[in-house]
Design a protein around this motif. Structure first.
Motif, short mmCIF file in Angstrom:
data_model
loop_
_atom_site.label_atom_id
_atom_site.label_comp_id
_atom_site.label_asym_id
_atom_site.label_seq_id
_atom_site.Cartn_x
_atom_site.Cartn_y
_atom_site.Cartn_z
N THR A 500 0.85 -1.19 0.00
CA THR A 500 0.00 0.00 0.00
C THR A 500 0.90 1.25 0.00
O THR A 500 2.04 1.17 0.44
CB THR A 500 -0.89 0.05 1.25
OG1 THR A 500 -0.03 -0.01 2.40
CG2 THR A 500 -1.84 -1.13 1.30
N PRO A 501 0.39 2.37 -0.48
CA PRO A 501 1.21 3.58 -0.43
C PRO A 501 1.67 3.91 0.98
O PRO A 501 2.80 4.33 1.20
CB PRO A 501 0.28 4.67 -0.98
CG PRO A 501 -0.73 3.94 -1.79
CD PRO A 501 -0.89 2.60 -1.17
N GLN A 502 0.77 3.67 1.94
CA GLN A 502 1.14 3.97 3.33
C GLN A 502 2.24 3.03 3.82
O GLN A 502 3.18 3.47 4.50
CB GLN A 502 -0.09 3.83 4.24
CG GLN A 502 -1.19 4.84 3.99
CD GLN A 502 -2.06 4.48 2.79
OE1 GLN A 502 -2.02 3.36 2.28
NE2 GLN A 502 -2.84 5.44 2.33
N LEU A 505 5.48 4.10 2.17
CA LEU A 505 5.99 5.34 2.77
C LEU A 505 6.55 5.05 4.17
O LEU A 505 7.59 5.59 4.55
CB LEU A 505 4.87 6.39 2.86
CG LEU A 505 5.25 7.69 3.56
CD1 LEU A 505 6.35 8.42 2.80
CD2 LEU A 505 4.06 8.62 3.72
N TRP A 571 7.03 7.85 13.20
CA TRP A 571 6.21 8.19 12.04
C TRP A 571 6.19 7.07 11.03
O TRP A 571 5.13 6.66 10.54
CB TRP A 571 6.73 9.48 11.39
CG TRP A 571 6.39 10.65 12.22
CD1 TRP A 571 7.23 11.37 13.02
CD2 TRP A 571 5.09 11.21 12.40
NE1 TRP A 571 6.54 12.34 13.67
CE2 TRP A 571 5.23 12.28 13.31
CE3 TRP A 571 3.84 10.93 11.88
CZ2 TRP A 571 4.15 13.05 13.71
CZ3 TRP A 571 2.76 11.70 12.28
CH2 TRP A 571 2.92 12.75 13.18
N VAL A 575 2.85 4.82 10.14
CA VAL A 575 2.33 4.80 8.77
C VAL A 575 2.42 3.39 8.18
O VAL A 575 1.50 2.92 7.50
CB VAL A 575 3.11 5.81 7.89
CG1 VAL A 575 2.55 5.82 6.48
CG2 VAL A 575 3.00 7.20 8.48
N LEU A 660 11.14 13.52 5.74
CA LEU A 660 10.40 12.37 5.21
C LEU A 660 9.44 12.74 4.09
O LEU A 660 9.00 11.88 3.34
CB LEU A 660 9.63 11.68 6.34
CG LEU A 660 10.47 11.24 7.55
CD1 LEU A 660 9.61 10.54 8.58
CD2 LEU A 660 11.60 10.32 7.11
N GLY A 661 9.12 14.03 3.99
CA GLY A 661 8.17 14.45 2.97
C GLY A 661 8.66 14.20 1.56
O GLY A 661 7.87 14.04 0.64
N GLU A 664 7.18 11.10 -0.14
CA GLU A 664 5.74 10.91 -0.36
C GLU A 664 5.43 10.52 -1.81
O GLU A 664 4.76 9.52 -2.07
CB GLU A 664 4.99 12.19 0.01
CG GLU A 664 5.01 12.49 1.51
CD GLU A 664 4.38 13.82 1.84
OE1 GLU A 664 4.05 14.04 3.00
OE2 GLU A 664 4.22 14.66 0.92
N ARG A 665 5.92 11.33 -2.73
CA ARG A 665 5.61 11.07 -4.14
C ARG A 665 6.21 9.74 -4.60
O ARG A 665 5.57 8.94 -5.31
CB ARG A 665 6.17 12.23 -4.98
CG ARG A 665 5.95 12.12 -6.46
CD ARG A 665 4.54 12.47 -6.84
NE ARG A 665 3.90 11.38 -7.53
CZ ARG A 665 2.65 11.41 -7.99
NH1 ARG A 665 1.91 12.46 -7.78
NH2 ARG A 665 2.13 10.40 -8.60
N SER A 667 6.88 7.16 -2.86
CA SER A 667 6.17 6.02 -2.27
C SER A 667 4.92 5.71 -3.07
O SER A 667 4.58 4.55 -3.28
CB SER A 667 5.79 6.32 -0.82
OG SER A 667 6.92 6.63 -0.09
N LEU A 668 4.26 6.76 -3.51
CA LEU A 668 3.06 6.55 -4.32
C LEU A 668 3.44 5.85 -5.63
O LEU A 668 2.73 4.95 -6.10
CB LEU A 668 2.42 7.91 -4.60
CG LEU A 668 0.92 7.93 -4.83
CD1 LEU A 668 0.18 7.41 -3.63
CD2 LEU A 668 0.47 9.36 -5.13
#
Lengths: 698, 758
Positions: A500-502, A505, A571, A575, A660-661, A664-665, A667-668
């Motif tokens: 999953t994306p989560q 990530l 975090w 997640v 960590l931001g 995000e992309r 990981s998607l």
């Protein structure tokens, strides 16, 4: 009722009908083949100023031209196209080819312009291929590259990626030479610290220049600051570097960890040049694994990191360390061999691959080429399994033993055991393993990873629980921390297995945060062990009163290592668990339980040491005698190294997005490999304007 | 046409919500600041911070009161943490009356604890713990999404684990329960986050595949804009409070752009198209064209998986216009082993929270030392589980019958706790069990989602906190003035009409064929009577004799045992084994403060009395409602819940039952007291089985075996060698010496070596 016209439409006789149809077919075939026969005599020659073609600034964007010359005997309609598609955009959206219409007469030339207008696409750099049908069997490929952002910082950042690896290797060489020359014994550490500092500066520059909004659909396969140089063309070996969201944060944390480890390694026992040379090899290898986008290079860097780690542990010539060094050497040898096998097997089935100048390669190790390869379509088997499953099994066999999972987590505990700061770098290897699993497994072998996901989830959950339970009533702080780090590593695996994306990530976040957490908690634990002369945490009491700063750093590091919610590792773990809840709820409960056990045992032991008062036995011991029976707090030097790190971990725990931001992309994108979007999502993601596979020239 | 219609929780945006945790946070930071005010000033600031937070609550109560029924909620968004796909976590705080009540309780607990602490080193060690606990708890209570909630709980837990100067082991008996609890909470919250987005099969989550955002037309609740928004002429209003940090682009690229959260943004009435831009890690969401009437308010709501319990609750009130099943129906239909999944998950959440916060433990196990310093731990046990369930309660309403059964089950557990209170052999134990009973009552009330449940939860939690604090105080103090709040407490059940009011509602619901009433009626009737009886029994049974009494109950025991709460720390392991068989000190010797005469005057009883008054006021609020008098404060808390017709008779009946039970408890205690004095027996402080849990812990044996397994892969537990090479270092001159052998020299550790399995 029979139609009156029926007899007229019926064939008169079958021989006539057959001959008529055969004749018609022959005519049509001749007509169709005529142009091809004519074209077979044409010969288009591509003349480019450089290969790859460098896009330069023009008033409305970037552009470059190359020339097509017809050296054949007949006129030809040149066919030139970009090798790219909306679903697999090698080239950033907006790059177009401009070519005058009309046929090209024999001996005539025509200019083809590659243009990338301003405002098209989000990418700041473009690499790509132009396919030119020259009349040969396969079209000729011309590669091009260009950068919109030509500022000095971006230029430096692009060159920073190879430099990140080259600097530690040069440093190791320098230390080796100085060791022979018997120079100042403090010099090796200072060189290592300087190199680590330079690497950190470069990594921060890369992080600053990295555009977090750019994903795979924005071109360049999702990589930024790409630099490629062909090393051995016949073998397809390249020095190819680039960063994406999963690696850019890791670069910064790895370099920070190295700097802190060097900063804390001031003790005289650590003045052997081999220790620092080996530490630099670990750093160079680790950074190489994170930045290389070529599988062969990754395997080489992987082997380098393990060789450095083994050498580092063996350099201390102490029984426990010697065993640990041999164990790491063995693990490194096996995993490197298996990774090399995976790379070779994969590259031999890559299909079409191209070198940096666009020439075709027999065998390609490029990460992007391998991502495109369709392994599930192969009819071959490997290890008695379908090819993809077999390849994934090999990959898992290479990676799982080095993830620090129970019961193979001993080498992590060994490195944390006596607080020799450079050895902390060895404890970063599990994070490196998770990273390779993310990049190779999720992007290159997604079908295989999904095939193995249930098993992986349970391996992760059970090993986490057993590892955590093994820490119950454990007396050695290093073992406790090793167990806790093993549990977070297992949660990263659980998140990745969830597809999953989560989950992805979460796994990326755990990998990224791991170096900072390891050096903070390992450094603090090592300093405590050095002061009390023992790794037994149960004998220590009153640390909160005796050495407040050390106690604070230890507590913060422990909270992060057990992934307490709100801490830096917390975090990623939260997640990842959120993601795995959707796919493996039972395994998630087991994993969460393991976290609880690890958290309470480790935090319980540490907080117990912080409270109370120092025992008279320890107070009167010879170790503390020089300090008047007190545990000394952090020295000025240690404060300068450890407190900024503790502050960084604290701040990033409260606000993780700056670090960590970036993931995000990415990981998607990785999750999209593992769990491809359905028709509705595709319709949303790819508007009709970008649906053509080949962007035809005007 | 909108995608959905229904009622959404109305919120007002306000940064001021961040003021609530601010004083305690500032005091905490100042406490550790390397430079700044002197120690005395820091102590004063710490004490002041709790009171200031409590004072803020009053201001916020007034502010919420001005917002009107159904609109009493504030939302403040600071920044986003992480975002990928449907996971969207940010520092967003949400304040409604329920949260405000619990903020008040946390603030009062912190204020009482901080005010009680003195100037000793022990107190100074306890002060930052209390501050940290309060800050973590406030963030947990105010959190809009589950990640912040978990982080708040994590910080609060860490605070409770931090060392005390008294040196007692924090993770002593009962820690296996705690370690089981938090993971259950985390997983239950994760499942709740996913549930609105699809369904769970046996092994997987199957997303429903609907768009992540939808336009909503409010139909069930009046959606008239506020005064400030009126006069819009042809304009309408658009609100979006979900996915904070996202951007809403109206009517294409040339249209207006709004950053979520926004409330009543003025837009032209008519048809609109909207695109929600979530950022790099989530795909843009295109909304179907929707109509915004002139002067009316439309919403853009998050649909599907969400980490915000508020947004999940909003979805429960929505119905799709396209004819799809609404969330409430889907939740009801999803079952696991015949039980609705949502009820099973809430059960998991409740069990986890109750275990993690130490349900069933006694003060001397988990909260050694000064009772004031122990207050945070006690408060966690009583407040946080009830709050968690109350926050997730709307999910339970999807399956009212099973929710009622779950409420009955928890109520039965409460009755069991009350029964243990009656059977307890000392006042601290009795009060601890009574506190457990009240905590379970609060959880039960939350499960049942009965009208007035907020008041029931608040009253029960307050009373439970008060009881627990008294239990801790009793352990260290035999001062008779403690019985002042005790006397107030005895009057609590009859005064706290909230609980009977809940029973009344339950009965009325039975009459109205509402299935929730079954669990409520049975459960509340049982446990209220049992708790009241237990309280009365415990307080009278263990009350100190007046001066000059010949045989005070707490003196000269013949057979008793020590507890961990001794001034001289007991050794682990063997010392505990000794506790089993050897009569040692008297209870008063085991207490830090030996007797009333030598103990300093305590302010805590008065503070407890104040807390008792708060509980009584909260509990008495429905009295007026029952009698037909309008009670503004009660109406304010309950957000306009209407009193069910027919409530008064059963409620008054139950009140009578409770009074009878209390009198019965008194009578029983009186008889027991007389008998014990006559027989010359003494009161023993109960030694519970878990006190020796460490000694026979199967986990320890398992850990040893596992370490052996790890050892098979290499000697990871070699004796620690000397760290140094003999050369003094530059900064720390740690010379090469033999290890201090702390383990050998310390008798405590020798004892620990003899653990089973070693």
């Amino acid at each position: 009722m029979i139609s009156p016209h029926a007899h007229r439409t019926a064939p008169s006789s079958w021989p006539r009908r057959l001959s008529a149809r055969l004749g018609l077919s022959l005519c049509l075939a001749t007509l169709a083949l005529l142009p091809r026969i004519a074209e077979a005599e044409t010969k288009l020659v591509v003349s480019a100023p450089s290969r790859p073609l460098e896009l330069v600034k023009t008033p409305d964007g970037l552009g470059a031209t190359f020339v097509l010359r017809n050296q054949g005997d007949t006129a030809v309609d040149p066919k030139v196209s970009l090798v790219s598609s909306a679903s697999d955009p090698r080239t950033p959206p907006g790059v177009v080819l401009r070519l005058d219409k009309g046929r090209l007469a024999p001996g005539q030339e025509r200019r083809v312009e590659v243009r990338w207008p301003n405002g098209e696409g989000k990418a700041r750099e473009a690499t790509g291929l132009v396919a030119i049908e020259t009349g040969a069997k396969a079209p000729e490929m011309l590669s091009f590259r260009g950068r919109r952002d030509t500022s000095i910082w971006t230029t430096v950042a692009t060159q920073a990626l190879p430099a990140l690896i080259a600097l530690p290797l040069l440093g190791a060489l320098l230390i080796a030479l100085l060791g022979r020359a018997r120079a100042d014994e403090r010099l090796p550490r200072r060189i290592a610290m300087g190199i680590a500092g330079l690497d950190l500066a470069l990594a921060l520059l890369v992080l600053a220049r990295f555009d977090r909004g750019i994903g795979r659909l924005d071109g360049n396969d999702g990589f930024q600051l790409v630099s490629r140089t062909t090393l051995v063309k016949p073998m397809g070996l390249e020095l190819a570097f680039g960063v994406d969201g999963t690696s850019v944060g890791l670069l910064a944390t790895l370099a920070t960890a190295a700097l802190v480890a060097a900063g804390l390694g001031e003790r005289s026992v650590l003045r052997a040049p081999r220790i620092w040379g080996s530490a630099l090899l670990v750093l160079g290898g680790a950074l190489g694994v994170a930045t290389s986008i070529d599988l062969a290079l990754t395997v080489a860097c992987w082997g380098l990191a393990f060789a450095g780690a083994a050498s580092l542990l063996l350099a201390t010539s102490r029984p426990a360390r010697t065993f640990a060094g041999r164990r790491v050497a063995f693990l490194g040898l096996v995993s490197t061999a298996l990774l090399a096998a995976v790379a070779l097997l994969a590259s031999s089935h890559v299909g079409r691959a191209y070198a940096v100048d666009g020439s075709a390669l027999v065998q390609g190790f490029g990460h992007a080429d391998l991502v495109r390869a369709s392994f599930p379509g192969l009819a071959k088997t490997l290890l008695g399994l379908p090819f993809t499953a077999g390849l994934t099994t090999l990959l898992l066999a290479a990676i799982l033993p080095v993830l620090g999972l129970f019961p193979l987590d001993g080498f992590v505990q060994d490195t944390l055991d006596d607080g020799q700061a450079p050895a902390l770098l060895v404890a970063l290897l599990p994070a490196l393993g998770s990273f390779v699993l993310l990049r190779w497994g999720a992007a290159m072998l997604p079908e295989g990873l999904v095939w193995a996901s249930t098993s992986l989830a349970w391996i992760a959950a059970v090993s986490a629980l057993l590892g955590a339970l093994a820490g119950v009533r454990e007396r050695r702080l290093s073992s406790l921390l090793g167990s806790a780090l093993g549990v977070t590593s297992a949660i990263a695996l659980l998140g990745l297995a969830s597809a999953t994306p989560q989950g992805v990530l979460g796994a990326t976040a755990i990998v990224t945060a791991s170096p900072l957490v390891v050096v903070l908690v390992g450094g603090a634990a090592g300093l405590l062990a050095a002061r009390t002369g023992s790794a037994d945490i149960t004998g220590v009491r009153g640390l909160g009163v005796e050495a407040r700063l050390l106690a604070g750093a230890l507590l913060l590091g422990t909270a992060a290592s057990v992934a307490l919610p709100g801490s830096l590792s917390g975090w990623g773990v939260v997640v990842a668990l959120l993601g795995s809840t959707a796919r493996a709820p039972t395994a998630t409960i087991v994993g969460a339980l393991a976290l609880g056990v690890a958290g309470l045992t480790t935090l319980g032991a540490v907080t117990n040491a912080l409270g109370g008062t120092l025992s008279p036995t320890l107070r009167d011991s010879s170790v503390l005698e020089p300090f008047g029976g007190h545990i000394p707090d952090l020295s000025r030097h240690e404060r300068a190294v450890l407190l900024p790190l503790a502050l960084l971990v604290l701040v990033l725990g409260l606000s993780p997005r700056p670090l960590l931001g970036a993931a995000e992309r990415a990981s998607l994108d990785l999750a999209a490999f593992l769990d491809p979007p359905g028709p509705a999502q595709i319709a949303t993601a790819f508007p009709t304007t970008a649906s053509a596979d080949i962007v035809s020239p005007p | 046409m909108p995608d959905y219609f229904g009622s959404l929780r109305h919120v007002e945006l306000s940064w001021a919500v961040f003021l609530l945790p601010a004083p305690l946070l500032v005091a905490l930071l100042l406490w550790f600041a390397p430079v700044g005010p002197a120690l005395a000033a820091r102590r004063a600031l710490a004490t002041l911070s709790g009171a200031l937070t409590a004072a803020f609550v009053v201001g916020f109560a007034a502010a919420l009161g001005n917002l009107g029924v159904g609109k009493r909620a504030l939302l403040g968004h600071a920044f986003s943490f992480l975002r990928v796909g449907s996971f969207d976590s940010g520092l967003t705080l949400f304040l409604d009356p329920l949260a405000l009540v619990f903020v008040l309780l946390v603030a009062v607990t912190a204020a009482v604890s901080l005010a009680r602490l003195g100037d000793t080193a022990t107190d100074d060690a306890a002060r930052p713990r209390t501050l940290l606990w309060a800050v973590g708890s406030l963030f947990a209570v105010l959190a809009d999404d589950v990640v912040v909630l978990l982080a708040g709980l994590g910080v609060a837990t860490l605070a409770l684990l931090l060392p005390r100067a008294s040196g007692a082991a924090e993770t002593g008996a009962g820690w296996p329960r705690r370690l089981l609890g938090w993971p259950l909470v985390a997983v239950a919250l994760a499942v709740l986050a996913w549930l609105p987005g699809g369904g769970f099969t046996r092994s997987d989550f199957v997303p429903e595949g609907k768009a992540r955002f939808g336009s909503v037309e409010a139909r069930a609740r009046a959606s008239a804009p506020t005064t400030g928004a009126r006069g819009g002429g042809d304009d309408g209003f658009l609100t979006m409070t979900g996915a904070p940090g996202s951007w809403v682009v109206l009517d294409g690229d040339g249209g207006s752009v709004h950053a979520s959260p926004f409330v009543r943004a003025r837009i032209p009435s008519g048809l609109h198209a909207a695109r929600v831009v979530g950022g790099a890690a989530s795909d843009d969401a295109e909304l179907a064209t929707f109509f915004v009437p002139a002067g009316a308010e439309s919403y853009i709501a998050v649909v599907g998986a969400t980490t915000s319990l508020r947004e999940a609750r909003n979805q429960l009130g929505l119905q799709a216009t396209a004819g799809k099943l609404d969330l409430r129906t889907r939740l009801r239909d999803q079952r696991i082993v015949g039980v609705p999944l949502v009820i099973a998950v809430l059960g998991l959440l409740a069990a986890g929270a109750l275990l993690a916060t130490g349900l069933g433990s006694t003060p001397h196990h988990d909260e050694p030392g000064d009772p004031a310093a122990s207050l945070p731990a006690l408060a966690s046990r009583v407040l946080l589980p009830a709050y968690l369930i109350a926050r997730a309660e709307p999910f339970a309403s999807a399956s009212p019958f099973e929710g009622g059964l779950a409420a009955a089950l928890v109520a039965a557990l409460a009755a069991y706790a009350a029964w243990r209170a009656i059977r307890a052999s000392s006042a601290p134990i009795a009060l601890a069990r009574s506190a457990d009973a009240l905590a379970l009552i609060a959880v039960s009330a939350a499960f049942a989602s009965a009208p007035g449940s907020t008041a029931v939860i608040a009253t029960a939690a307050t009373a439970g906190l008060l009881l627990a604090a008294m239990g801790a105080e009793l352990r260290t103090k035999t001062d008779s003035d403690l019985y002042l709040p005790g006397a107030a407490l005895i009057a609590l059940p009859p005064l706290g009409v909230t609980l009977p009011w809940g029973v009344g509602h339950a009965t009325a619901m039975i009459l109205a064929s509402d299935p929730r009433g079954l669990g409520l009626a049975i459960g509340y009737a049982l446990l209220l009577a049992a708790t009241a009886g237990a309280l009365a029994y415990a307080l009278l049974r263990f009350a100190p004799e007046p001066a000059g009494d010949d045989a005070p109950a707490n003196e000269a025991p013949k057979t008793t045992t020590t507890t961990k709460a001794t001034t001289k720390q007991p050794k682990k392991g063997s010392s505990k084994r000794k506790q089993k068989n050897e009569p040692t000190a008297s209870p008063d010797e085991a207490l830090p403060v030996a007797n009333a005469a030598s103990s300093p005057p305590s302010r805590l009883p008065r503070l407890l009395l104040g807390l008792g008054v708060v509980a009584a006021v909260l509990g008495a609020l429905p009295v007026g409602t029952l009698l037909g008098v309008t009670m503004p404060l009660f109406g304010w808390i309950e957000e306009g819940n209407r009193v069910h017709p027919g409530v008064a008779p059963p409620a008054l009946g139950v009140t009578l039952l409770v009074i009878v039970a209390a009198l019965g408890g008194y009578a029983r205690a009186q008889r027991a007291r007389v008998r014990s004095v006559a027989e010359g027996s003494a009161v023993a402080i109960e030694t519970e089985a878990e006190a020796d849990a460490d000694a026979n812990d199967p986990l320890v044996a398992l850990a040893q075996a596992l370490r052996g397994l790890r050892g098979a892969f290499g000697p990871t537990t070699l004796p620690a060698p000397p760290i140094n090479d003999g050369t003094p270092d530059d900064d720390v001159d740690v010379r090469e010496k033999a290890p201090p052998e702390a383990a050998e020299g310390d008798g405590e550790n020798e004892d620990e070596d003899e653990e089973p399995g070693s």
